[in-house]
Design a protein around this motif. Structure first.
Motif, PDB file in Angstrom:
ATOM      1  N   LEU A  93       0.826  -1.204   0.000  1.00 25.91           N
ATOM      2  CA  LEU A  93       0.000   0.000   0.000  1.00 25.91           C
ATOM      3  C   LEU A  93       0.864   1.260   0.000  1.00 25.91           C
ATOM      4  O   LEU A  93       0.578   2.220  -0.722  1.00 25.91           O
ATOM      5  N   SER A  94       1.934   1.243   0.787  1.00 20.94           N
ATOM      6  CA  SER A  94       2.812   2.420   0.815  1.00 20.94           C
ATOM      7  C   SER A  94       3.526   2.610  -0.521  1.00 20.94           C
ATOM      8  O   SER A  94       3.691   3.746  -0.990  1.00 20.94           O
ATOM      9  N   ILE A  95       3.926   1.537  -1.190  1.00 18.81           N
ATOM     10  CA  ILE A  95       4.542   1.641  -2.522  1.00 18.81           C
ATOM     11  C   ILE A  95       3.529   2.207  -3.514  1.00 18.81           C
ATOM     12  O   ILE A  95       3.860   3.060  -4.338  1.00 18.81           O
ATOM     13  N   ALA A  96       2.291   1.742  -3.455  1.00 20.87           N
ATOM     14  CA  ALA A  96       1.254   2.251  -4.363  1.00 20.87           C
ATOM     15  C   ALA A  96       1.008   3.737  -4.130  1.00 20.87           C
ATOM     16  O   ALA A  96       0.830   4.503  -5.078  1.00 20.87           O
ATOM     17  N   LEU A  97       0.993   4.165  -2.882  1.00 20.38           N
ATOM     18  CA  LEU A  97       0.802   5.583  -2.581  1.00 20.38           C
ATOM     19  C   LEU A  97       1.974   6.430  -3.076  1.00 20.38           C
ATOM     20  O   LEU A  97       1.781   7.528  -3.595  1.00 20.38           O
ATOM     21  N   ILE A  98       3.174   5.923  -2.928  1.00 14.25           N
ATOM     22  CA  ILE A  98       4.352   6.651  -3.411  1.00 14.25           C
ATOM     23  C   ILE A  98       4.298   6.785  -4.925  1.00 14.25           C
ATOM     24  O   ILE A  98       4.545   7.862  -5.475  1.00 14.25           O
ATOM     25  N   LEU A  99       3.964   5.712  -5.620  1.00 12.72           N
ATOM     26  CA  LEU A  99       3.902   5.766  -7.078  1.00 12.72           C
ATOM     27  C   LEU A  99       2.780   6.670  -7.566  1.00 12.72           C
ATOM     28  O   LEU A  99       2.926   7.378  -8.561  1.00 12.72           O
ATOM     29  N   SER A 100       1.653   6.669  -6.887  1.00  3.74           N
ATOM     30  CA  SER A 100       0.566   7.552  -7.305  1.00  3.74           C
ATOM     31  C   SER A 100       0.879   9.011  -6.994  1.00  3.74           C
ATOM     32  O   SER A 100       0.399   9.916  -7.682  1.00  3.74           O
ATOM     33  N   SER A 101       1.695   9.253  -5.985  1.00  2.00           N
ATOM     34  CA  SER A 101       2.087  10.636  -5.688  1.00  2.00           C
ATOM     35  C   SER A 101       3.039  11.183  -6.745  1.00  2.00           C
ATOM     36  O   SER A 101       3.132  12.397  -6.924  1.00  2.00           O
ATOM     37  N   PHE A 102       3.762  10.303  -7.450  1.00  3.43           N
ATOM     38  CA  PHE A 102       4.637  10.751  -8.540  1.00  3.43           C
ATOM     39  C   PHE A 102       3.832  11.429  -9.637  1.00  3.43           C
ATOM     40  O   PHE A 102       4.316  12.357 -10.275  1.00  3.43           O
ATOM     41  N   LYS A 103       2.612  10.978  -9.876  1.00  5.23           N
ATOM     42  CA  LYS A 103       1.768  11.604 -10.891  1.00  5.23           C
ATOM     43  C   LYS A 103       1.463  13.049 -10.515  1.00  5.23           C
ATOM     44  O   LYS A 103       1.372  13.916 -11.376  1.00  5.23           O
ATOM     45  N   ILE A 104       1.284  13.303  -9.242  1.00  2.49           N
ATOM     46  CA  ILE A 104       0.960  14.651  -8.788  1.00  2.49           C
ATOM     47  C   ILE A 104       2.219  15.521  -8.736  1.00  2.49           C
ATOM     48  O   ILE A 104       2.208  16.676  -9.164  1.00  2.49           O
ATOM     49  N   ILE A 105       3.317  14.952  -8.257  1.00  7.64           N
ATOM     50  CA  ILE A 105       4.543  15.727  -8.094  1.00  7.64           C
ATOM     51  C   ILE A 105       5.134  16.108  -9.446  1.00  7.64           C
ATOM     52  O   ILE A 105       5.514  17.251  -9.677  1.00  7.64           O
ATOM     53  N   PHE A 106       5.235  15.137 -10.362  1.00  6.54           N
ATOM     54  CA  PHE A 106       5.873  15.368 -11.651  1.00  6.54           C
ATOM     55  C   PHE A 106       4.849  15.584 -12.751  1.00  6.54           C
ATOM     56  O   PHE A 106       4.994  15.095 -13.863  1.00  6.54           O
ATOM     57  N   LYS A 107       3.821  16.314 -12.448  1.00  4.54           N
ATOM     58  CA  LYS A 107       2.751  16.562 -13.406  1.00  4.54           C
ATOM     59  C   LYS A 107       3.278  17.409 -14.558  1.00  4.54           C
ATOM     60  O   LYS A 107       3.947  18.409 -14.352  1.00  4.54           O
TER      61      LYS A 107
END
Length: 90
Positions: free
Chosen positions: A26-40
């Motif tokens: 779950l923490s890996i999935a959250l980190i990867l989904s946050s990449f979409k927001i950070i590196f938009k």
């Protein structure tokens, strides 16, 4: 010494281990989904000229690939011949 391991102890270890694995996933999935927001990508609006140029380049690559495939189909000299890259010469 009484070193007996009961079934309930095995189930307890299994449940705790599975919980740890799911928390990490779950923490890996959250980190990867946050990449979409950070590196938009802020420049998503492409000009029509850029889109037309991209489509034209795609069409040229398809034509070159079709010509190369037809040449390779006609000549039986080297069946292991492969095209690795196509570069435009200007």
């Amino acid at each position: 010494m009484d070193n007996k391991i009961f079934i309930i102890d095995g189930i307890y270890v299994t449940v705790i281990s599975m919980a740890i694995v799911f928390i990490i996933l779950l923490s890996i999935a959250l980190i990867l989904s946050s990449f979409k927001i950070i590196f938009k990508n802020k420049d998503k609006n492409l000009n029509e000229d850029e889109i037309a140029l991209t489509n034209e380049e795609d069409d040229e690559e398809k034509i070159v690939a079709a010509l190369a495939a037809s040449i390779m189909a006609r000549s039986n000299t080297n069946p292991n011949l492969r095209i690795k890259s196509i570069k435009r010469v200007r």
